[in-house]
Each structure stands twice: as C-alpha cells, then as structure tokens.
Write an enzyme that holds these catalytic residues in place. Structure first.
Site, PDB file in Angstrom:
ATOM      1  N   ASP A   1       0.819  -1.208   0.000  1.00 58.23           N
ATOM      2  CA  ASP A   1       0.000   0.000   0.000  1.00 58.23           C
ATOM      3  C   ASP A   1       0.855   1.261   0.000  1.00 58.23           C
ATOM      4  O   ASP A   1       0.527   2.217  -0.673  1.00 58.23           O
ATOM      5  CB  ASP A   1      -0.898   0.031   1.239  1.00 58.23           C
ATOM      6  CG  ASP A   1      -2.268  -0.548   0.925  1.00 58.23           C
ATOM      7  OD1 ASP A   1      -3.033  -0.789   1.853  1.00 58.23           O
ATOM      8  OD2 ASP A   1      -2.541  -0.755  -0.288  1.00 58.23           O
TER       9      ASP A   1
ATOM     10  N   HIS B   1      10.276   1.228  -5.250  1.00 59.68           N
ATOM     11  CA  HIS B   1      11.228   2.123  -5.901  1.00 59.68           C
ATOM     12  C   HIS B   1      11.695   3.197  -4.918  1.00 59.68           C
ATOM     13  O   HIS B   1      12.877   3.522  -4.856  1.00 59.68           O
ATOM     14  CB  HIS B   1      10.546   2.733  -7.125  1.00 59.68           C
ATOM     15  CG  HIS B   1      11.352   3.747  -7.835  1.00 59.68           C
ATOM     16  ND1 HIS B   1      11.170   5.097  -7.648  1.00 59.68           N
ATOM     17  CD2 HIS B   1      12.348   3.623  -8.722  1.00 59.68           C
ATOM     18  CE1 HIS B   1      12.022   5.743  -8.412  1.00 59.68           C
ATOM     19  NE2 HIS B   1      12.741   4.882  -9.072  1.00 59.68           N
TER      20      HIS B   1
ATOM     21  N   SER C   1      17.212   7.638 -11.819  1.00 59.80           N
ATOM     22  CA  SER C   1      16.687   7.708 -10.446  1.00 59.80           C
ATOM     23  C   SER C   1      17.777   7.475  -9.422  1.00 59.80           C
ATOM     24  O   SER C   1      17.818   8.116  -8.381  1.00 59.80           O
ATOM     25  CB  SER C   1      15.673   6.589 -10.200  1.00 59.80           C
ATOM     26  OG  SER C   1      14.454   6.869 -10.763  1.00 59.80           O
TER      27      SER C   1
END
Ligand SMILES: *[C@@H]1O[C@H](CO)[C@@H](O)[C@H](O)[C@H]1NC(C)=O
Ligand SMILES: *[C@@H]1O[C@H](CO)[C@@H](O)[C@H](O)[C@H]1NC(C)=O
Ligand SMILES: *[C@@H]1O[C@H](CO)[C@@H](O)[C@H](O)[C@H]1NC(C)=O
Ligand SMILES: *[C@@H]1O[C@H](CO)[C@@H](O)[C@H](O)[C@H]1NC(C)=O
Ligand SMILES: *[C@@H]1O[C@H](CO)[C@@H](O)[C@H](O)[C@H]1NC(C)=O
Ligand SMILES: *[C@@H]1O[C@H](CO)[C@@H](O)[C@H](O)[C@H]1NC(C)=O
Ligand SMILES: *[C@@H]1O[C@H](CO)[C@@H](O)[C@H](O)[C@H]1NC(C)=O
Ligand SMILES: *[C@@H]1O[C@H](CO)[C@@H](O)[C@H](O)[C@H]1NC(C)=O
Ligand SMILES: *[C@@H]1O[C@H](CO)[C@@H](O)[C@H](O)[C@H]1NC(C)=O
Ligand SMILES: *[C@@H]1O[C@H](CO)[C@@H](O)[C@H](O)[C@H]1NC(C)=O
Ligand SMILES: *[C@@H]1O[C@H](CO)[C@@H](O)[C@H](O)[C@H]1NC(C)=O
Length: 751
Positions: free
Chosen positions: A149, A209, A525
């Site tokens: 979540d 991530h 990233s």
C-alpha cells in the site's frame, strides 16, 4: 497525447482520482483534474483559511453551473500552501471556464502524467520462464511481504536505525498507513497512491522504488547485501546517517504518478522543512516552465533553501531529451560503475562471459548447444522448441531493443533450457534485465563463439550465473564510469541557455534495498539518489549555511572527467568521449566537493532576473516565482551558473561574440589568487577577463566578477565542441572547473 491511452487503462485497474482524464475531449460534462494557481492576496477577509476559500469557490461554481450536477460536483482534492498557492480539483469544461473568471484566479494546468526514472527495461523481466523455480526461492517471498500500500518497506535492513539519533525536535513529519517510523525513517506518507494488490508474479517488479532510492541516498550499512549473489558486499547509502522521510506518490507497479499528487507531496516536504528533496521522475509531455508543476514547486523549495535534486530522465541517448532542466535545481545523469554482473558459458574448456542477472545459482551442465542460422533470429518459439527443447539456444538476431524484446519473449515461451543472446544493442548489454537463464554477449565475443561452434558438430556447454566482476579483481579493468546509454542528454528544450544535465553519478546496475531485500536496477533515479545523499553530506558539513546553488556549484566544479583508466569518460552509446551534453560538468566527486575553493552562488533574485530576460509574460513569470517575488526591474540573461552553453547556428546566421558574466565567491577563509586556464573548444576562441582573480583579506567582499567571451573562428567542423574554464589557485590548492559547450545549431525555442 499518446499517453492518454495508458492513463485510461490504469483507470480500470487503479482508482486514482488524480488521473489525467480528458482535457482534450469535448464532452463538457466530463470531469478532469486541474491544478488551479491562485493569487493569495485576493482571498476575501471573510474566509478563515485558504481551504475554506477554495471550497466556497467550488460550491459557488456548482450552483452557477447547474448542468454540471449531472456529472457530480467538483471535488477539492488537494490544497497547496508551499509548493504553490492553489488547489487541485475535478472540474468540467464549464466549471473551468467559470473558474477562470473568479477573483484571484491566476492559471489552471491540467493534471499530467509523470513517469518514474527507474530502469527503462522492465519488459526484459521474464521471471516466469521457469515457474517452478520461483516458489522454491526466497525471491517470491520478498514481494509477498512487501508493504504494497505504501511502497515503503520500513523493515528494509537499509532502513534500520542502528546508530541513528531520534528525529529532531522540530520535525513534524509523520508515518502513515501502518508504516513504522524509527530513528532512520522519520516520515512516510502516501499521497493517494492506488493500493495495488499483491503482485507475486514479479518479485523484481518496481514496487518499493522509493525504498530503493532512499537506500541509495541514505541507507544504513548492511553487510552481506547482494542480489542473489550478484554485486555482493556491504550496501550503504551515500549519507548513512541522514534521516529519511518518504512521500509516496506513484503506483509502484505502473511507475506512473500524477502531478496533483506530486505537488501535494512537495507541499508537505517543504512544510516539513526537509533539507534536500530527491525527485526521480518527470513529465511525459514537454511543458513550458510556467506550466510545469515541478519547476514551480522546486522554485518554492529553493526560496526556502531546500536543495532539489532531479533525475535527468532515461530517454537517452538522443540529444534534446533531458527533463527537469530547471535553472534553480540540480539535474543528474546516470553512469556505470566498475562492476559487471555476469554469467559464463563454457564450451569444452573455453569460457564466454556475458551480461546476466539470472537470480538463481542454477548450474547447467553439459547441455547441447544449438546454433541454427535458420532459427537464430529467435522470433518463433515453435521453431526454438523444435530445435532446442531442453537445450541451450544461441540467438543472433541483430537490430534494436525491440528485437531483443521479441527474442526474449520467444525464448521465454519456448522449451529451451537457456539462451545465449549475441547482440549489438548497447543498451541491452548495459542494462538488459532478463532474469531467465541466459547471458548476453557483445558482437565481438559472440562472433568468436559462433566461429568456434561452426567447427564443432554436436557441441555441449555448461552455464553458470551469479558472477560479479569487479575491475582489477582477478579480471580485466572495466573502464568506468561511462555514461549510461539510457541517460537523457542536453541541450534542454525548455531551458536551453543552461547546460543540463549538471553532473552524472552512478545509475547503472545499482544495488539497493528492496523487499527481497536487495535488487539491482538501472536508471537516472539512482544517479539522482546518489547526488541527493551527497548534497545532504555537504549540507551537514557546511552547517546548513550553503545555498542550494553553492552546493550545486561545489559538486559541478570539482567533478571529474576521467575514468579509472585515465581516459576521458566515455559515452556508452558511442564508445567515444562523452560531451558535456551527456556528462554535464562531469562525474560527481563527493570528497572534492567538500573543498571547492570558489563557488558560483545564486539565489531567488538571480533566478527572477534571469527569467525576466527570457521573454516570458508577467503572468508566466509570476506563475513560476510566486506573486511576492515578481520584480523584473533588472532582467539579466547572465545567470550565475557554473557552466557555459552557447548556440552558434551555421551561416548565414553566424552570431557575433557571445559573453557571459559571472561572479565567484571565495569560500576558503584565506586570501587567494586564482588564474584562468581555458581549454579551447575546436573552432572557437574563449577569453576571460580578468584572467586573474584576487581575494584579499582586507577587501570588503569575498567575491570577484569576470566575463567569458566566445568568438567563432571558422565554420564549425562538428555540431558540438567543448572546452572548459578552470580557475586554478596559485598554490594549486583548488581547481574550479566549468564546462563550456558550443552547439552549432539554432537554440531551440519552446514553446
Ligand atoms: C485520496 O484518497 C481519499 C480516500 O481514499 C479520497 O477521498 C480522495 O478523493 C483521494 N484524492 C486524490 C487526489 O486522489
Ligand atoms: C494578485 O493580487 C494583487 C492584489 O490584488 C495584485 O496586485 C497582483 O497583481 C495580483 N497578481 C496576479 C498575478 O494577478
Ligand atoms: C460565493 O457566492 C456568494 C453569493 O453570490 C458571494 O457573496 C461570495 O463572494 C462568493 N464567494 C466566493 C469565494 O467566490
Ligand atoms: C443546461 O442544460 C439545459 C437542458 O439540458 C440546456 O438547455 C442549457 O443550455 C444547459 N446550459 C448550459 C450552460 O450548458
Ligand atoms: C504539525 O502537524 C500538525 C498536524 O498536521 C499540525 O496541526 C501542526 O500545526 C504542525 N506543527 C507545526 C509546528 O508545523
Ligand atoms: C562475495 O564476494 C566475495 C569476493 O568479493 C566472494 O569471496 C564471496 O564468496 C561472495 N559471496 C557470495 C555469497 O557470493
Ligand atoms: C542531435 O542529433 C541529431 C540527429 O542525430 C543531429 O543532427 C544534431 O546535430 C544533434 N545535435 C546536437 C546538439 O547534438
Ligand atoms: C534448422 O532449423 C530448421 C527449422 O526448424 C530445420 O528445418 C533445420 O533442419 C535445422 N537445421 C539443422 C542443421 O538442424
Ligand atoms: C523471423 O525472422 C526471419 C529473418 O529475419 C524472417 O524471415 C521471418 O519472417 C521471421 N518470422 C517471424 C514469425 O517474424
Ligand atoms: C514468459 O512466459 C510466461 C508464461 O509462460 C508469461 O506469463 C510471461 O509474460 C512471459 N514473459 C515474457 C517477458 O515474455
Ligand atoms: C590587499 O588590499 C589592500 C587594499 O586594497 C592593499 O593595500 C594590499 O596590498 C592588498 N594585498 C594583497 C596581498 O593584494
């Protein structure tokens, strides 16, 4: 708007109210999300808070446009105080028109889709190749355990708080959604991330991530970290003792986010008073600065002294692909490290080592090796099965990443036991993530193998996986860093007068914390995560007294341009010297950045003056800088930036000399003298006035000004020529280097 299809597909799977719905469709009853930029000073005194003001406006509007009730009422999604002044709401076309007439309205922007700048090759995963293997591996377990979540795994070993101090007293961040905070992870909030269900089918999916980025930036040391035996060693973030606060905005599976949620997250981060913000995502559409929520919110952050670190994007190697090229932020490209994750094919004692990430220590012993030219394109799983069921198939279908995608899919669907891909695809060799039992060989190695096979009637071979080659450790020197093929390149289409990216940092095959618990990923990233961690170290080292521009300058002017073999850093896409359009000022060097000698500082006033010289309207500038900062009394194109980019379009447009004014600040406590050293770009002459800068202890200021001028000598021989200006300290204590790049094209004009 090709991405529109993608976002409507997500709608079916994930209910995200921030979807970019249909700003282009004519149906006036349809609601879509808009970000509304408001003039704070127009708020009626009768309204107690901004939130009440916006609610009243929306209520009034649904009364004034009764027809809109057929599609429900406008919904106030977020109220923004810090990133910008305004709100996000779902409006119909009629309501948007009514909104534009209301008092205090400045601008409305449709909510846009954002993509995370993680690996661009998730489609190479073929985790189901041998389904039976997954349940028996801990790999699958990792994903089931994941806190899906929130996307933040507070239990990640990289987020353990051993040796950490408690959160500072002023800290007001919170941990939501059952995420447990500790003395390492002091904030974790989710901004309407859709709660996707368990995705056990893909443990190396990009869930988490944010955890990965956090672990790279500031993960606690974890010894014995490895991704199924690859890249083993101690995993530690750049700033292991920095606190981490996570603001989750993207769906971890689709890696898609929406601007209205990101703005809410930045609003919270600014309110929480973080020191550094790391943003590893970008818009999928080209948007001018004054409509780009990242540009607007990062400007607000900069005003508060917060350093915003952006990834440059994974759209390389084409030029003009860099995103997040905001003059008030730092934009980071990605490069490789001196490590290769490999597998080895052994044919009768001869070994061929290639790229692999196959996660199991599966050892294939003495299997027949099949090379059949008719099927070597590996585009038909039936033909592969016929020829190589239970065997190792050699694929040799050249031609682009799409072709690799089809080869992997065909092998995956076939009955072959394993595969060897011979390919010329630089991106695939650098970053191809295929977790099936396979290795990828470059053309040179592959052709040696093929010649060898042609002399063997029924060859058999063995394969081993989970190898890590570290440069010089019983192996060849792996030249590094090299610019990742994926890393987006300059010049910037939206802000061409500022050279972007600013620096590069490790982004290729980075080991970071994930639920399983570690993963190897590539993308800018991770490069920006490194720089965010380094920025935190520099903040701490300088007692929070340096501006974001000073920290950026320190990283840029001390960056290095040579790889570990002493050659100029190469561009993986071309295997030749990387230009500043790929590498910016160079590869970040944290230890040197601590002692830059001189810095090119800049603040709010400088950025406003710069924007005022860029031909924007008053409204557009106010949209970026905020109403309170608007002062165009001294426009200046000379932003005090530690790099130089000039456009010299070919004849008959040859411009005259181009000059750049700069101011450097001596950040050493001692008086100093610096001399200019220029490496000339081919075909141009760069001069610097004065050539010597004196910082005298008795002088009132510790700054000095200079002018750099670029003159064209001849018709340019290359589109891009580069040079540098280095201020060298008289005792060689410091060298302060800035890249100079000259582009023999007309500067892009956008919009
Ligand atoms: C966020 O989630 C809450 C509760 O699920 C919902 O009421 C709200 O509309 C959502 N907002 C956005 C912007 O998605
Ligand atoms: C905001 O409101 C103030 C006061 O009414 C006004 O002076 C200013 O021009 C407005 N700004 C914009 C961008 O409309
Ligand atoms: C809402 O409508 C009322 C009545 O027309 C008006 O007095 C009020 O100013 C409006 N409020 C806002 C915030 O527009
Ligand atoms: C509202 O709906 C009515 C009836 O459907 C229509 O006649 C009218 O033009 C609509 N008004 C607007 C502002 O769209
Ligand atoms: C801290 O957060 C709470 C809840 O969000 C808020 O009510 C309070 O005003 C905040 N305090 C500070 C000092 O920002
Ligand atoms: C980790 O790497 C070292 C060499 O650096 C090696 O000796 C060791 O066996 C490796 N451990 C695993 C689990 O692969
Ligand atoms: C960008 O790429 C195009 C196509 O390869 C080339 O023609 C152009 O010169 C390049 N421009 C720069 C600035 O590299
Ligand atoms: C190569 O594959 C084709 C297609 O399956 C098959 O017809 C042919 O016999 C194979 N050649 C050899 C040498 O096995
Ligand atoms: C597979 O590739 C070969 C060689 O390019 C081509 O002739 C054949 O049509 C392809 N088959 C399919 C199914 O794409
Ligand atoms: C591999 O095959 C499985 C089924 O056999 C399929 O679900 C999966 O999508 C395939 N993966 C790729 C990358 O083609
Ligand atoms: C420093 O400046 C003072 C006053 O301008 C001058 O007298 C002195 O010679 C300077 N010293 C050096 C080392 O340049």
């Amino acid at each position: 708007m090709k991405l529109f299809m993608a976002s409507s597909a997500h709608l079916l799977l994930f209910l995200n109210a921030c979807l970019l719905l249909l700003p282009l469709l004519p149906t006036s009853g349809q609601r879509s999300t808009y970000i509304i930029h408001m003039n704070s000073s127009s708020m009626p005194a009768s309204q107690p808070t901004h939130h009440d003001w916006y609610s009243t406006i929306l209520e009034n509007m649904s009364l004034a446009t009764p027809n809109s009730t057929t599609s429900g009422r406008p919904q106030l999604l977020h109220t923004y105080h810090h990133a910008l002044t305004g709100f996000a709401a779902t409006l119909t076309a009629d309501e948007l028109r009514a909104m534009e007439g209301s008092s205090g309205f400045i601008a409305a922007y449709p909510d846009l889709e954002i993509k995370l700048h993680t690996t661009r090759t998730p489609q190479f995963l073929c985790l189901n190749h041998d389904t039976g293997l997954w349940p028996s591996s801990s790999y699958g377990d990792g994903v089931v355990i994941g806190v899906i979540d929130s996307g933040v795994w507070s239990e990640s070993p990289s987020l353990n708080d051993g040796g950490m101090s408690p959160a500072p007293l002023w800290w007001n961040g919170t941990c939501e959604l059952g995420t447990r905070c500790n003395w390492k992870l002091i904030g974790a909030r989710s901004f309407n991330v859709s709660s996707s269900t368990a995705d056990g089918e893909s443990a190396r999916d990009n869930d988490g991530h944010g955890t990965l980025v956090a672990s790279v930036a500031a993960g606690a040391p974890v010894s014995g970290a490895s991704f199924f035996g690859y890249a083993n060693g101690t995993a530690v973030g750049m700033a292991p003792r920095a606190w981490i606060s996570v603001y989750e905005v993207a769906d971890g599976r689709t890696l898609v986010a929406f601007t209205c949620n990101v703005l809410a997250a930045m609003d919270a981060a600014i309110a929480d008073r973080v020191d550094v913000i790391s943003i590893a995502m970008g818009l999928t559409d080209l948007v001018p600065l004054y409509e780009d929520p990242f540009a607007i919110a990062s400007f607000s952050a900069m005003k508060k002294g917060i350093m915003v670190v952006f990834s440059a994007g994974n759209d390389g190697p084409s030029n003009y692909t860099v995103t997040n090229a905001f003059p008030w932020a730092i934009t980071v490209g990605g490069s490789s490290v001196d490590r290769r994750l490999t597998g080895t094919l052994t044919v009768y004692g001869d070994s061929f080592t290639g790229v692999s990430l196959y996660p199991l220590s599966k050892l294939l012993v003495d299997l027949p090796l099949v090379y059949n030219a008719t099927i070597s394109h590996c585009n038909s799983s039936e033909l592969i099965s016929q020829a190589a069921a239970g065997k190792i198939v050699v694929c040799h279908g050249l031609g682009g990443i799409g072709s690799m995608f089809y080869q992997i899919a065909a092998v995956n669907a076939s009955e072959a036991a394993a595969a060897v891909f011979v390919t010329d695809d630089a991106l695939f060799l650098e970053d191809g993530e295929f977790a099936c039992p396979a290795i990828a060989l470059d053309l040179d190695t592959g052709e040696v193998l093929l010649r060898y096979l042609s002399s063997l009637p029924y060859p058999t071979a063995s394969m081993e996986f989970q190898e890590t080659q570290v440069s010089g450790f019983l192996g060849p020197v792996i030249a590094a860093p090299a610019i990742g093929t994926y890393s987006s390149r300059g010049p910037s289409l939206i802000s061409p007068d500022v050279l972007k990216p600013d620096v590069v940092a490790p982004g290729t095959r980075i080991l970071g914390a994930l639920a399983n618990p570690f993963a190897v990923k590539s993308g800018t990233s991770f490069a920006s995560a490194h720089v965010a961690g380094i920025a935190a170290l520099l903040q701490a080292a300088n007692y929070h007294s340096w501006s974001p521009a000073a920290i950026r300058s320190a990283m840029m002017t001390t960056a290095h341009q040579l790889d570990n073999t002493g050659d100029p850093i190469k561009d993986s896409a071309t295997n030749s010297e990387a230009t500043p359009l790929a590498i910016g000022a160079g590869h970040v060097d944290p230890n040197r950045a601590l002692h830059p000698g001189l810095v090119y500082d800049a603040g709010e006033v400088d950025y406003v003056s710069f924007l005022c010289s860029q031909g924007f309207s008053q409204e557009q500038i106010m949209a970026i800088v905020g109403v309170d900062s608007y002062d165009c009394s001294s426009p200046s194109p000379h932003l005090n930036y530690p790099s130089f980019i000039a456009f010299f379009p070919p004849q008959p447009l040859w411009p005259g000399p181009q000059s750049f004014m700069r101011t450097v600040t001596n950040v050493d406590t001692k008086p100093a003298v610096y001399r200019a050293f220029v490496r000339q770009p081919v075909g141009f002459t760069v001069s610097v006035q004065p050539e010597e800068l004196v910082f005298n202890a008795t002088m009132a200021t510790n700054t000095a000004n200079f002018v750099l001028t670029i003159v064209q000598n001849e018709e340019p021989v290359t589109v891009v020529s580069s040079g540098s200006l280095t201020w060298v300290h008289e005792e060689f204590t410091y060298t302060v280097r800035s890249p100079i790049v000259v582009v023999a094209e007309r500067a892009p004009a956008f919009p």
